[in-house]
Design a protein around this motif. Structure first.
Motif, PDB file in Angstrom:
ATOM      1  N   LEU A  75       0.869  -1.174   0.000  1.00 43.28           N
ATOM      2  CA  LEU A  75       0.000   0.000   0.000  1.00 43.28           C
ATOM      3  C   LEU A  75       0.910   1.229   0.000  1.00 43.28           C
ATOM      4  O   LEU A  75       1.716   1.408   0.913  1.00 43.28           O
ATOM      5  CB  LEU A  75      -0.876  -0.033   1.259  1.00 43.28           C
ATOM      6  CG  LEU A  75      -1.845   1.137   1.452  1.00 43.28           C
ATOM      7  CD1 LEU A  75      -2.848   1.212   0.314  1.00 43.28           C
ATOM      8  CD2 LEU A  75      -2.571   1.000   2.788  1.00 43.28           C
ATOM      9  N   TYR A  76       0.781   2.030  -1.040  1.00 40.16           N
ATOM     10  CA  TYR A  76       1.613   3.242  -1.159  1.00 40.16           C
ATOM     11  C   TYR A  76       0.703   4.402  -1.561  1.00 40.16           C
ATOM     12  O   TYR A  76       0.693   4.829  -2.708  1.00 40.16           O
ATOM     13  CB  TYR A  76       2.715   3.011  -2.201  1.00 40.16           C
ATOM     14  CG  TYR A  76       3.739   4.135  -2.291  1.00 40.16           C
ATOM     15  CD1 TYR A  76       4.225   4.758  -1.148  1.00 40.16           C
ATOM     16  CD2 TYR A  76       4.224   4.558  -3.517  1.00 40.16           C
ATOM     17  CE1 TYR A  76       5.163   5.760  -1.237  1.00 40.16           C
ATOM     18  CE2 TYR A  76       5.171   5.565  -3.623  1.00 40.16           C
ATOM     19  CZ  TYR A  76       5.638   6.170  -2.462  1.00 40.16           C
ATOM     20  OH  TYR A  76       6.566   7.170  -2.560  1.00 40.16           O
ATOM     21  N   PRO A  77      -0.078   4.883  -0.600  1.00 44.24           N
ATOM     22  CA  PRO A  77      -1.115   5.855  -0.934  1.00 44.24           C
ATOM     23  C   PRO A  77      -0.605   7.293  -1.010  1.00 44.24           C
ATOM     24  O   PRO A  77       0.458   7.625  -0.489  1.00 44.24           O
ATOM     25  CB  PRO A  77      -2.112   5.701   0.203  1.00 44.24           C
ATOM     26  CG  PRO A  77      -1.302   5.224   1.357  1.00 44.24           C
ATOM     27  CD  PRO A  77      -0.114   4.498   0.815  1.00 44.24           C
ATOM     28  N   MET A  78      -1.397   8.112  -1.632  1.00 42.58           N
ATOM     29  CA  MET A  78      -1.069   9.524  -1.819  1.00 42.58           C
ATOM     30  C   MET A  78      -2.362  10.314  -1.676  1.00 42.58           C
ATOM     31  O   MET A  78      -3.418   9.855  -2.102  1.00 42.58           O
ATOM     32  CB  MET A  78      -0.470   9.698  -3.215  1.00 42.58           C
ATOM     33  CG  MET A  78      -0.108  11.074  -3.667  1.00 42.58           C
ATOM     34  SD  MET A  78       0.891  12.106  -2.565  1.00 42.58           S
ATOM     35  CE  MET A  78       2.278  11.091  -2.144  1.00 42.58           C
ATOM     36  N   GLY A  79      -2.255  11.465  -1.042  1.00 45.53           N
ATOM     37  CA  GLY A  79      -3.444  12.301  -0.869  1.00 45.53           C
ATOM     38  C   GLY A  79      -3.037  13.751  -0.667  1.00 45.53           C
ATOM     39  O   GLY A  79      -1.896  14.110  -0.955  1.00 45.53           O
ATOM     40  N   ASP A 123      -6.192   4.265  -5.864  1.00 51.83           N
ATOM     41  CA  ASP A 123      -7.555   3.890  -5.445  1.00 51.83           C
ATOM     42  C   ASP A 123      -7.779   4.087  -3.952  1.00 51.83           C
ATOM     43  O   ASP A 123      -8.888   3.918  -3.476  1.00 51.83           O
ATOM     44  CB  ASP A 123      -7.859   2.431  -5.852  1.00 51.83           C
ATOM     45  CG  ASP A 123      -6.869   1.426  -5.252  1.00 51.83           C
ATOM     46  OD1 ASP A 123      -5.677   1.774  -5.088  1.00 51.83           O
ATOM     47  OD2 ASP A 123      -7.287   0.295  -4.958  1.00 51.83           O
ATOM     48  N   LYS A 124      -6.718   4.459  -3.220  1.00 52.82           N
ATOM     49  CA  LYS A 124      -6.876   4.643  -1.771  1.00 52.82           C
ATOM     50  C   LYS A 124      -6.662   6.097  -1.350  1.00 52.82           C
ATOM     51  O   LYS A 124      -6.377   6.360  -0.183  1.00 52.82           O
ATOM     52  CB  LYS A 124      -5.859   3.755  -1.027  1.00 52.82           C
ATOM     53  CG  LYS A 124      -6.026   2.276  -1.291  1.00 52.82           C
ATOM     54  CD  LYS A 124      -7.294   1.744  -0.660  1.00 52.82           C
ATOM     55  CE  LYS A 124      -7.384   0.240  -0.836  1.00 52.82           C
ATOM     56  NZ  LYS A 124      -8.662  -0.279  -0.323  1.00 52.82           N
ATOM     57  N   THR A 125      -6.804   7.008  -2.283  1.00 51.60           N
ATOM     58  CA  THR A 125      -6.474   8.395  -1.976  1.00 51.60           C
ATOM     59  C   THR A 125      -7.552   9.064  -1.119  1.00 51.60           C
ATOM     60  O   THR A 125      -8.678   8.577  -1.010  1.00 51.60           O
ATOM     61  CB  THR A 125      -6.278   9.196  -3.283  1.00 51.60           C
ATOM     62  OG1 THR A 125      -5.746  10.476  -2.954  1.00 51.60           O
ATOM     63  CG2 THR A 125      -7.586   9.353  -4.034  1.00 51.60           C
ATOM     64  N   THR A 126      -7.174  10.180  -0.507  1.00 52.52           N
ATOM     65  CA  THR A 126      -8.145  11.003   0.216  1.00 52.52           C
ATOM     66  C   THR A 126      -7.589  12.417   0.324  1.00 52.52           C
ATOM     67  O   THR A 126      -6.433  12.655   0.003  1.00 52.52           O
ATOM     68  CB  THR A 126      -8.435  10.425   1.619  1.00 52.52           C
ATOM     69  OG1 THR A 126      -9.543  11.117   2.183  1.00 52.52           O
ATOM     70  CG2 THR A 126      -7.237  10.548   2.537  1.00 52.52           C
ATOM     71  N   SER A 127      -8.452  13.324   0.735  1.00 49.22           N
ATOM     72  CA  SER A 127      -8.016  14.698   0.921  1.00 49.22           C
ATOM     73  C   SER A 127      -8.691  15.255   2.161  1.00 49.22           C
ATOM     74  O   SER A 127      -9.881  15.022   2.394  1.00 49.22           O
ATOM     75  CB  SER A 127      -8.385  15.540  -0.307  1.00 49.22           C
ATOM     76  OG  SER A 127      -8.329  16.911   0.040  1.00 49.22           O
ATOM     77  N   SER A 128      -7.943  15.999   2.951  1.00 50.24           N
ATOM     78  CA  SER A 128      -8.473  16.493   4.226  1.00 50.24           C
ATOM     79  C   SER A 128      -9.668  17.426   4.032  1.00 50.24           C
ATOM     80  O   SER A 128     -10.426  17.645   4.962  1.00 50.24           O
ATOM     81  CB  SER A 128      -7.373  17.209   5.010  1.00 50.24           C
ATOM     82  OG  SER A 128      -6.913  18.333   4.295  1.00 50.24           O
ATOM     83  N   THR A 129      -9.811  17.974   2.832  1.00 48.24           N
ATOM     84  CA  THR A 129     -10.904  18.926   2.599  1.00 48.24           C
ATOM     85  C   THR A 129     -12.179  18.255   2.100  1.00 48.24           C
ATOM     86  O   THR A 129     -13.209  18.905   1.990  1.00 48.24           O
ATOM     87  CB  THR A 129     -10.479  19.994   1.575  1.00 48.24           C
ATOM     88  OG1 THR A 129      -9.910  19.327   0.441  1.00 48.24           O
ATOM     89  CG2 THR A 129      -9.453  20.928   2.160  1.00 48.24           C
ATOM     90  N   ASP A 130     -12.087  16.956   1.777  1.00 40.18           N
ATOM     91  CA  ASP A 130     -13.300  16.250   1.381  1.00 40.18           C
ATOM     92  C   ASP A 130     -14.264  16.204   2.563  1.00 40.18           C
ATOM     93  O   ASP A 130     -13.845  15.962   3.692  1.00 40.18           O
ATOM     94  CB  ASP A 130     -12.976  14.806   0.967  1.00 40.18           C
ATOM     95  CG  ASP A 130     -12.196  14.752  -0.331  1.00 40.18           C
ATOM     96  OD1 ASP A 130     -12.107  15.795  -1.001  1.00 40.18           O
ATOM     97  OD2 ASP A 130     -11.671  13.667  -0.651  1.00 40.18           O
ATOM     98  N   GLU A 131     -15.552  16.349   2.261  1.00 33.96           N
ATOM     99  CA  GLU A 131     -16.514  16.322   3.369  1.00 33.96           C
ATOM    100  C   GLU A 131     -16.544  14.959   4.041  1.00 33.96           C
ATOM    101  O   GLU A 131     -16.737  14.870   5.249  1.00 33.96           O
ATOM    102  CB  GLU A 131     -17.906  16.728   2.871  1.00 33.96           C
ATOM    103  CG  GLU A 131     -17.942  18.230   2.596  1.00 33.96           C
ATOM    104  CD  GLU A 131     -19.335  18.751   2.290  1.00 33.96           C
ATOM    105  OE1 GLU A 131     -20.277  17.935   2.258  1.00 33.96           O
ATOM    106  OE2 GLU A 131     -19.452  19.972   2.086  1.00 33.96           O
ATOM    107  N   ASP A 132     -16.357  13.891   3.251  1.00 37.71           N
ATOM    108  CA  ASP A 132     -16.379  12.579   3.905  1.00 37.71           C
ATOM    109  C   ASP A 132     -15.073  12.278   4.612  1.00 37.71           C
ATOM    110  O   ASP A 132     -14.920  11.235   5.247  1.00 37.71           O
ATOM    111  CB  ASP A 132     -16.790  11.454   2.945  1.00 37.71           C
ATOM    112  CG  ASP A 132     -15.789  11.265   1.826  1.00 37.71           C
ATOM    113  OD1 ASP A 132     -14.802  12.033   1.774  1.00 37.71           O
ATOM    114  OD2 ASP A 132     -15.984  10.355   0.998  1.00 37.71           O
TER     115      ASP A 132
END
Length: 924
Positions: A75-79, A123-132
């Motif tokens: 797992l090598y995620p990026m966000g 496929d495992k990304t996220t962002s702190s500003t996303d509402e979810d």
RNA sequence: GCCUCGGUGGUGGAAUUGGUAUACACGUACGACUCAAAAUCGUAUGCCGCAAGGCUUGAGGGUUCGACUCCCUCCCGAGGCACCA
């Protein structure tokens, strides 16, 4: 000559195909494979990738790809860590809103990140500003609030005038400026949302034992937390009040000759009627609060204070009445804000006591004085010497330096006996050596000890034996000599009252029934006698998380009409950030101006209810992002426990040194707080951590626009290609060291040249390759496997360079070529994929297994070993690694270059380490 | 001041953890190819010396057959903390 490869074309082609094939998506955890969670710090979407991002993300990708080729599920995620001030400031400047600016930056940077060709788990990304995402940030905050981990505190906070907000202690640099804006921080008193990180201080220190981090990072965290073990002791005031002090040296309690309260101490106001000089005291309090703002950091300033007239305290050890002072060298924010002052054993108390004429009473005698020194004669006391000895291990002749020789008071017999004894032990005449300054006695073979306690009455001139010269010097003249050993200087200063305090542990005296007891034992015994408590105190302060700015996570708290705070219930989360706000910084929280937020609050909770208008520090967002990555689509939980069980802990966390006492500390705390609430499976998130260094400009300076030394990665990629940029960054030096490497245009050209030669390797194909080549290949593979695991990508690359240098001369078989391509694949993923397909393969090289070396092929059948004669290198011989000593010796003797050193000599002893060295010792 | 790392060619850095110090790369010099330059290729390159040889891992000492590596003292650099009782 082969054609040069077109990096841009190759890279674009494969990046697209990889994405279509979803080559790097991880999907569900496949338990048939071992897992590896590789984390890199998610970037702030500032608009453009800089070379530091490449260093941070492309180099660890080598490790990631290697692990994938080893059959692990990696797992090598990026966000994106996308809340924060720069977006707000940029939005103000461009007259747009932070979300638009941020999202367009993310889109752009995602493309730039993809141009690296890394094996990111998109496929495992996220962002702190996303509402979810921030919905869960808020939910955790409400859980903390309900469990008294988050609280509305009040106190003195750090106000940054540049950022127009409060910031945390960790975000204030050593020089008192803001780590973000560089402005000088002001102290303000205002209510604040805080997190009780101090409740976790012990675990944050102790659990460092559990993780595999470099010592320097652990040590920096320990020091930041600053745990001091000591005791709280109650002193009774003449007014009847109790004052509790904190001390790390309860063994010195009998030497406490006064007491000091911090100017902010609450007992002052309470007892103002008894304080006869109240006006003077008030003046001092006012002065010191003003001074605090500017001069708090100045440790060298002269100590000031005011005695509280009419008030005394009782030393609980001996019931002596002692004066009470206020002084700003005692901080209200540390310990109990009050100290017992022991001038004989504390530097600050000593200088203060000297200035105000307070008694200085020694209660601890030093056991030994650990100094190097000299031979000095005391003028008025002929035959009285000071000297220095070393406390050495007789066997190894090494060990602690220590033990100061003492003066023998005018007793010729004793003196000469001691000198004789010493001289015999040392086998040297002490008087023969040049005096002041340190001297190493080469033949010291014993440990000698003479107590230094006889020195107390020496107040005299000294006779200095310096070679032949004999000089008489006053203490002042002696101290001025620059060849005086530092340690002796310290001792002399102490003897002459220049510095009559001693902070070392030792043996107690002047302490009634505790006389003769060691400091260690006396600590607990004295605390017990006076009814004190052993305890710890910390430097760490609670984490202030409220920010008076707009672009952040709204604190999910509402206030009832009585002003009492309540958590926003889960069903109303995310408690969205309103958009009807003018967010220009005024010092007031922008959300206070939101009509929508106010209406929302009243509608959901009732008339008279008001919303919290502050937002959360962005370090809160980044305290848990690694948990979200592993379960980024979960709508029921921040991160399901069963997913955490599959992926946590993070096996290796690569990042920057600047986060040592900020993000790295905050997120450890956050994890522990979650752990206590049963929301995570482990209380330490990062099993292993590596801090990387900085990439400097070609001139050796930190890159900056004003210096014009900024290296633009996009430009470099278009010049030499992504593979070359990545490999060059990996080649500069070992990754796991906090070293800073200057960018070298020639160096990156060398890497491109290397890849060019790889591209031309097919010109060196042969039907049957030399066995030396096969051997070199297997040795290279062995080295790659160990080096990559140790993050030593630089030496891994150099091993491959050596292999290419060799096969260009000797040729290689196609099978070896393919093995080599696979070995190079983690380093140059695009070029190797291209060459792999050119070699007729149809699958991806990145789905291949990393080559396994055949150890039997990696063994040399002939080695060159060095030959020494009497420890000096005199030649080399070639032989099989397992030949006997006799054979090796015979081979050595057969060489004329070695022979000539053996002529007319008998061989006494031979040291032979097969495959390494042959050392011939002659016996005459 | 205290704590934690470091100190090896002109430069970035290697050295199997006590066993041929300076791998690999950059830079430099000379040569080849070229009208020419770049690119590319070849040779050389720690220092002193014509050479034989000697010296060399911040300085000095120690342990060892043998030390960049282990021990001691000192010097210098980077980072962290610092009126924290």
């Amino acid at each position: 000559m082969h054609k040069k490869f077109d990096a841009a074309a190759i890279e674009q082609k494969w990046q697209q195909l990889w994405e279509e094939q979803k080559l790097y998506e991880v999907g569900q955890r496949d338990t048939n494979k071992e897992k590896e969670y590789v984390l890199v710090e998610w970037p702030y979407p500032s608009g453009n990738l800089h070379i530091g991002h490449w260093h941070a993300f492309a180099v660890p990708d080598i490790y990631v790809r290697f692990q994938r080729m080893q059959g692990k599920q990696v797992l090598y995620p990026m966000g994106f860590d996308a809340f924060g001030l720069p977006a707000e400031n940029a939005a103000i400047k461009r007259d747009t809103d932070p979300r638009t600016w941020t999202e367009s930056n993310i889109a752009h940077m995602k493309n730039q990140l993809k141009s690296m060709g890394n094996a990111f788990s998109w496929d495992k990304t996220t962002s702190s500003t996303d509402e979810d995402y921030y919905k869960w940030t808020q939910w955790m905050f409400t859980q903390f609030f309900e469990n008294d981990i988050a609280f509305r505190g009040k106190g003195i906070v750090n106000w940054c005038p540049g950022c127009n907000t409060v910031i945390a202690n960790e975000q204030v640099l050593a020089d008192g400026t803001c780590e973000r804006s560089g402005d000088v921080i002001e102290k303000k008193e205002m209510p604040q949302w805080m997190l009780r990180i101090t409740n976790y201080a012990d675990r944050l220190v102790d659990d460092l034992e559990k993780v595999d981090w470099p010592e320097h990072i652990k040590e920096a965290q320990r020091r930041w937390i600053g745990r001091s073990k000591g005791a709280e002791i109650d002193f009774k005031l003449s007014t009847g009040d109790n004052v509790t002090v904190f001390t790390t040296r309860p063994d010195t309690l009998f030497g406490a000759t006064y007491m000091v309260l911090a100017p902010e101490h609450p007992l002052l106001e309470k007892n103002k009627k008894q304080i006869q000089n109240w006006d003077e005291v008030v003046r001092y309090i006012v002065l010191s609060t003003q001074k605090n703002e500017q001069d708090r950091l100045d440790a060298t300033k002269e100590k000031t204070g005011v005695r509280l007239e009419g008030i005394t305290a009782t030393n609980p050890a001996n019931n002596e009445e002692i004066p009470v002072f206020i002084a700003d060298y005692v901080l209200a924010s540390y310990g109990t804000g009050a100290i017992m002052a022991v001038p004989a054993h504390d530097e600050r108390d000593f200088t203060f006591a000297q200035k105000y004429g307070i008694a200085i009473k020694s209660v601890v005698a030093p056991q030994k004085i650990t100094h190097s020194g000299a031979l000095l004669e005391v003028k008025d006391k002929p035959g009285t010497f000071l000297w220095q000895l070393r406390d050495l291990d007789a066997k190894t002749n090494s060990g602690k330096i220590g033990l100061f020789g003492g003066a023998i008071e005018n007793d010729e017999d004793v003196l000469s006996a001691v000198v004789r004894e010493i001289n015999e032990e040392l086998e040297i005449d002490l008087r023969g050596y040049d005096a002041v300054g340190s001297y190493t006695y080469p033949s010291v073979k014993s440990d000698c000890y003479i107590s230094a306690t006889h020195f107390s009455d020496i107040q005299s001139n000294y006779v200095l034996h310096e070679g032949e010269a004999v000089l008489e010097l006053t203490i002042e003249e002696l101290l001025e000599r620059d060849n005086l050993a530092d340690s002796l200087r310290v001792l002399l200063e102490a003897l002459h009252g220049k510095k009559a305090f001693n902070t070392d542990l030792g043996v107690l005296h002047n302490s009634e029934e505790f006389d003769g007891m060691s400091s260690e034992d006396a600590k607990e015994a004295i605390v017990k006698k006076v009814g004190g408590r052993m305890t710890s105190t910390y430097r760490l302060r609670d984490w202030s998380v409220g920010r008076q700015r707009y672009w952040g996570v709204p604190i999910p708290i509402v206030y009832d009409p009585e002003g009492k705070p309540h958590a926003v219930p889960k069903e109303h989360l995310p408690w969205t950030l309103p958009s009807d706000v003018d967010f220009k910084p005024t010092g007031e929280a922008p959300l206070a101006k939101s009509k929508e937020l106010k209406e929302r609050t009243e509608k959901l909770f009732g008339a008279g209810w008001t919303p919290e208008v502050e937002t959360l520090d962005t370090f809160v967002d980044s305290s848990w992002y690694f948990l979200r990555y592993i379960d980024n689509e979960n709508t029921d939980a921040l991160s399901a426990l069963e997913q955490q069980k599959k992926w946590m802990p993070i096996d290796i966390y690569f990042g920057g040194a600047e986060h040592t006492t900020m993000h790295l500390l905050y997120s450890r705390f956050w994890q522990k707080a979650l752990f206590d609430l049963g929301l995570v499976v482990d209380d330490e998130p990062y099993a292993k951590r590596i801090n990387r260094g900085l990439i400097l400009g070609p001139d050796g300076n930190k890159m900056s626009k004003s210096k014009g030394n900024v290296i633009d990665p996009d430009e470099q990629v278009s010049r030499v290609g992504a593979d070359s940029v990545k490999m060059y960054l990996a080649f500069m030096g070992p990754y796991g060291e906090v070293a800073n490497y200057p960018w070298d245009m020639g160096g990156i050209a060398g890497i491109r040249r290397f890849l060019e030669r790889v591209n031309g390797l097919h010109e060196h194909f042969v039907e049957t390759e030399n066995s030396e080549v096969t051997k070199a290949l297997h040795k290279t593979i062995l080295k790659l496997r160990t080096d990559i695991r140790l993050y030593k990508f630089n030496t891994a690359i150099s091993a491959m360079m050596q292999f290419v240098n060799l096969v260009e001369k000797q040729g290689l078989a196609k099978k070896s070529y393919e093995m080599f391509l696979k070995s190079l694949a983690p380093f140059a993923p695009h070029l190797t994929e291209e060459l792999w397909h050119e070699a007729g393969k149809t699958n991806s090289v990145h789905l291949e297994e990393f080559p396994v070396a055949d150890p039997s092929l990696a063994i040399d059948d002939v080695v060159t070993i060095g030959v020494q004669v009497n420890g000096k290198m005199r030649g080399a011989i070639e032989l099989a690694p397992d030949v006997s000593e006799e054979e090796a010796l015979l081979a050595a003797k057969g060489q004329s270059s070695i022979q000539k050193y053996l002529v007319d000599k008998n061989i006494g002893k031979v040291i032979y380490v097969p495959g390494r060295i042959l050392n011939i010792i002659t016996s005459d």
